[in-house]
Design a protein around this motif. Structure first.
Motif, PDB file in Angstrom:
ATOM      1  N   UNK A 227      13.893   6.350  -0.738  1.00 21.77           N
ATOM      2  CA  UNK A 227      12.591   6.693  -1.332  1.00 21.77           C
ATOM      3  C   UNK A 227      11.782   5.429  -1.615  1.00 21.77           C
ATOM      4  N   UNK A 228      12.476   4.416  -2.145  1.00 26.00           N
ATOM      5  CA  UNK A 228      11.795   3.143  -2.426  1.00 26.00           C
ATOM      6  C   UNK A 228      11.285   2.514  -1.122  1.00 26.00           C
TER       7      UNK A 228
ATOM      8  N   UNK B  50      17.808   7.264  -3.263  1.00 28.85           N
ATOM      9  CA  UNK B  50      16.940   6.446  -4.131  1.00 28.85           C
ATOM     10  C   UNK B  50      16.348   5.264  -3.383  1.00 28.85           C
TER      11      UNK B  50
ATOM     12  N   UNK C 194       6.519  13.363  -2.928  1.00 31.54           N
ATOM     13  CA  UNK C 194       7.923  13.179  -2.546  1.00 31.54           C
ATOM     14  C   UNK C 194       8.738  12.650  -3.739  1.00 31.54           C
TER      15      UNK C 194
ATOM     16  N   UNK D  38       9.362   4.911  -9.054  1.00 32.05           N
ATOM     17  CA  UNK D  38       8.299   4.005  -8.608  1.00 32.05           C
ATOM     18  C   UNK D  38       6.940   4.369  -9.157  1.00 32.05           C
TER      19      UNK D  38
ATOM     20  N   UNK E 239       0.859  -1.199   0.000  1.00 33.39           N
ATOM     21  CA  UNK E 239       0.000   0.000   0.000  1.00 33.39           C
ATOM     22  C   UNK E 239       0.892   1.245   0.000  1.00 33.39           C
ATOM     23  N   UNK E 240       0.695   2.077  -0.978  1.00 35.17           N
ATOM     24  CA  UNK E 240       1.546   3.267  -1.105  1.00 35.17           C
ATOM     25  C   UNK E 240       0.939   4.431  -0.323  1.00 35.17           C
ATOM     26  N   UNK E 241       1.711   5.107   0.546  1.00 33.54           N
ATOM     27  CA  UNK E 241       1.129   6.236   1.293  1.00 33.54           C
ATOM     28  C   UNK E 241       0.850   7.423   0.375  1.00 33.54           C
TER      29      UNK E 241
ATOM     30  N   UNK F 237       1.536  10.548   0.705  1.00 35.32           N
ATOM     31  CA  UNK F 237       2.591  11.550   0.562  1.00 35.32           C
ATOM     32  C   UNK F 237       3.751  11.075  -0.310  1.00 35.32           C
ATOM     33  N   UNK F 238       3.701   9.808  -0.755  1.00 34.19           N
ATOM     34  CA  UNK F 238       4.826   9.288  -1.543  1.00 34.19           C
ATOM     35  C   UNK F 238       4.950   9.990  -2.899  1.00 34.19           C
TER      36      UNK F 238
ATOM     37  N   UNK G 257      17.512  13.913  -8.124  1.00 34.58           N
ATOM     38  CA  UNK G 257      18.248  12.875  -8.865  1.00 34.58           C
ATOM     39  C   UNK G 257      18.899  13.452 -10.121  1.00 34.58           C
TER      40      UNK G 257
ATOM     41  N   UNK H 153      10.176   4.013   1.382  1.00 40.64           N
ATOM     42  CA  UNK H 153       8.952   4.702   1.826  1.00 40.64           C
ATOM     43  C   UNK H 153       7.758   4.386   0.930  1.00 40.64           C
ATOM     44  N   UNK H 154       7.987   3.651  -0.119  1.00 38.25           N
ATOM     45  CA  UNK H 154       6.922   3.407  -1.089  1.00 38.25           C
ATOM     46  C   UNK H 154       5.799   2.563  -0.488  1.00 38.25           C
TER      47      UNK H 154
END
Lengths: 223, 421
Positions: B28-29, B25, A9, B289, A1-3, A5-6, A17, B31-32
């Motif tokens: 971040x992944x 990187x 971000x 992602x 499950x993706x939050x 706020x992702x 990057x 936190x996905x």
């Protein structure tokens, strides 16, 4: 499950990057430029780096070749009149690929290509055989006569000491096992021949034109 | 002191940027997903640490080219990150292969530094290479129109043409160096011909193209024989036309290169999806992602460049291409400075092989040339490919370390001469 706020971000992260990637590319190319400058500096200060000596033209004149001219000599390669040869002798009587040469512990090995006429110190070298040349040896190819002039400090027979004495007879080949403190001295003969070692008196050799008193050939070539 | 610090800064900033990229990187992944992905967090710490140790700490004890190593680390980091964001299992596997690849690289560096005579080894490599390429023809199975994989018990499936790549470079460099007569070059030329024949039997035309162009470039550099090289190039063009007439899938790929929209839902699907992915990413991408990379066929192997452009943007994709160019510039520089023709040819061959492989796949994905199925060096998923690319980089690094020693001696000699005068 993706939050929730992702996503913002990750979208914001793209600029980060991209910035890092640009920094990587910028630093890499800056490094390459600095490296090229170092190479240029080395070439300027030591223009004969990587060569073992020269072939001095004693006789044989053509549009691109004059007597007295020095032809730089790398540790190995092909001698001939073709533009791609490692040692280029532009003369109509010299074949496109006339001879092979290779620096070894006992001197410069010279071998004619196929059955090209080649003489060393007045002696004809038959096909499928080779001659070992030392400092001062004369090579005759067609109408061209060349003299081998090795740089001082080469660790092999035929090369000269800083005092002008020839290192004869040939040194025995050293065993391949290395000592921990001096790895470069025990390398293969060909690569060892390419390094100009420091003279015995621990002072760098002053490169001067050869004279009767000082037979060491050390003149720097113009590039 | 200040001067010393300034001299050290280029590598530190470069490695710092790479380590930051990898750490941020993977963080971040992590936190996905909820809860936070622990495995990704471990990678966020391990990958920068590996990069830091291999590029800054390791060269103190081992002769490596830091620039080559740093850029290789960056490309591997991008590959593992993008794979992990899509397929965590395969990303982890790729990370393991990356660690193994660093070991392969070290072995190759030591081989180049230690081996004095390659003659006997080259004569062993010729039958070994042909035998390895014959294995998929005899025991492999057809996959995507080619038969280039072979299953090995305990190891899994692997692609022999990737291992033979290194052998080909060493054999060509050995036989094309020094005495360049036809008789001496013949074993290498026959080996190339044998490899190409085997690859044609496998129908692995992308790899065959790579081998052929590399061999031709090495032949030209070694002999300076322009007429024969042009003849070889013409023969290659003729063989390509023959392949076009002979193989159906080649005709399809050329047709889809010319107009992929003529069969947008079948044959041209992958190239259209790749182009749409690159376009939808824009300059800065959709986000790590995010996007729909799984729509593209072979999104983690052949088309990974399209996924990178979709997620990171075209600017980042351009930077990746520039990193490959920097690797090539460095490789050619190493080849030019090598004192012996064997090492010069070896470095040149490694660089051309890397450049050809990158060009063929990147240009194929952006529809500049017809697509051929080869991996993108260091980035695409594939253990064999990554290991062979690391081995190739190891050979290049070995030559580079020899050149570095020569240059240091030259600089020392120049300084000594300056002092004496």
């Amino acid at each position: 499950m993706r939050p929730d706020w992702y996503e913002p971000l990750a979208v914001a992260g793209q600029y980060w990057f991209a910035l890092l990637a640009v920094i990587v590319v910028w630093r890499a190319f800056r490094w390459l430029r600095a490296d090229a400058r170092l190479r240029k500096k080395v070439l300027k200060e030591l223009p004969d780096a990587g060569y073992i000596g020269t072939l001095n033209v004693l006789a044989g004149e053509s549009r691109d070749l004059e007597p007295g001219e020095d032809i730089p000599l790398p540790p190995e390669g092909v001698l001939g009149s073709a533009a791609g040869c490692d040692a280029w002798v532009p003369h109509p009587t010299v074949s496109a690929r006339h001879a092979f040469f290779q620096w070894g512990p006992e001197g410069l090995r010279l071998r004619p290509c196929r059955d090209e006429p080649l003489a060393v110190d007045g002696r004809l070298i038959p096909a499928n055989s080779e001659a070992i040349l030392r400092h001062g040896a004369q090579i005759e190819m067609g109408a061209v006569v060349l003299q081998l002039r090795l740089f001082a400090g080469l660790d092999a027979a035929g090369a000269m000491t800083p005092d002008g004495e020839a290192l004869l007879p040939a040194k025995k080949r050293k065993p391949r096992r290395r000592k921990a403190k001096a790895p470069r001295q025990k390398q293969a003969p060909v690569s060892a021949g390419t390094k100009r070692q420091k003279p015995v008196n621990d002072k760098p050799q002053k490169r001067v034109p050869p004279t009767d008193d000082n037979p060491i050939y050390g003149k720097q070539r113009d590039r | 002191m200040a001067r010393r610090r300034r001299n050290k800064s280029p590598i530190r900033l470069l490695v710092g940027a790479i380590a930051l990229f990898e750490a941020s990187g993977f963080a971040l992944i992590a936190c996905q997903s909820q809860p936070i992905n622990q495995e990704a967090l471990i990678l966020a710490a391990a990958m920068p640490a590996l990069c830091w140790v291999s590029t800054l700490f390791f060269p103190r004890f081992f002769p490596v080219d830091r620039l080559l190593l740093a850029l290789t680390n960056f490309l591997c980091g991008v590959g593992i990150l993008i794979l992990y964001s899509m397929l965590p299992d395969r990303g982890m596997r790729q990370a393991q292969f990356y660690a193994l690849g660093l070991l392969v690289m070290m072995v190759c560096i030591l081989l180049v530094r230690w081996i004095r005579s390659w003659h006997a080894l080259c004569w062993l490599m010729i039958p070994a290479g042909i035998g390895l390429l014959l294995a998929p023809v005899l025991f492999g199975s057809w996959l995507n129109g080619a038969k280039n994989w072979v299953a090995v018990p305990w190891i899994g499936s692997f692609q022999p043409s990737e291992a033979v790549k290194l052998m080909l470079l060493v054999v060509l460099a050995h036989f094309l160096s020094a005495r360049r007569t036809l008789g001496r070059m013949l074993p290498a030329l026959l080996f190339v011909a044998g490899c190409l024949g085997m690859l044609l039997l496998q129908r692995d035309l992308g790899t065959a193209l790579m081998y052929y162009l590399t061999a031709l470039a090495m032949y030209f550099v070694s002999t300076s024989n322009l007429p024969l090289t042009m003849l070889g190039l013409g023969a290659g063009a003729g063989a390509a036309y023959g392949g076009y007439q002979l193989f159906g899938h080649v005709r399809v790929r050329v047709a889809m290169w010319r107009n992929p929209w003529s069969d947008a839902f079948d044959k041209g699907f992958q190239i259209i999806q790749a182009l749409m992915a690159i376009g939808s990413g824009g300059l800065f991408g959709l986000g790590l992602g995010l996007g729909q990379p799984r729509v593209i066929p072979a999104y983690y192997t052949d088309f990974v460049f399209a996924v990178i452009c979709e997620q990171f943007g075209i600017i980042f994709g351009l930077c990746i291409v520039l990193v490959y160019i920097a690797l090539m510039v460095r490789g050619f520089s190493v080849a030019l400075r090598a004192r012996q023709s064997f090492y010069a040819l070896l470095a040149f061959g490694c660089t051309v092989m890397l450049g050809t492989q990158t060009f063929v796949i990147v240009a194929g994905v952006i529809k500049m040339i017809p697509l051929t199925g080869i991996t993108m060096p260091f980035i695409s998923y594939g253990g064999t490919s990554l290991l062979s690319c690391m081995g190739l980089m190891g050979l290049l690094q070995g030559v580079s370390s020899r050149v570095k020693e020569d240059t240091e001696q030259d600089v020392a000699m120049a300084q000594a001469t300056e002092e004496a005068l």
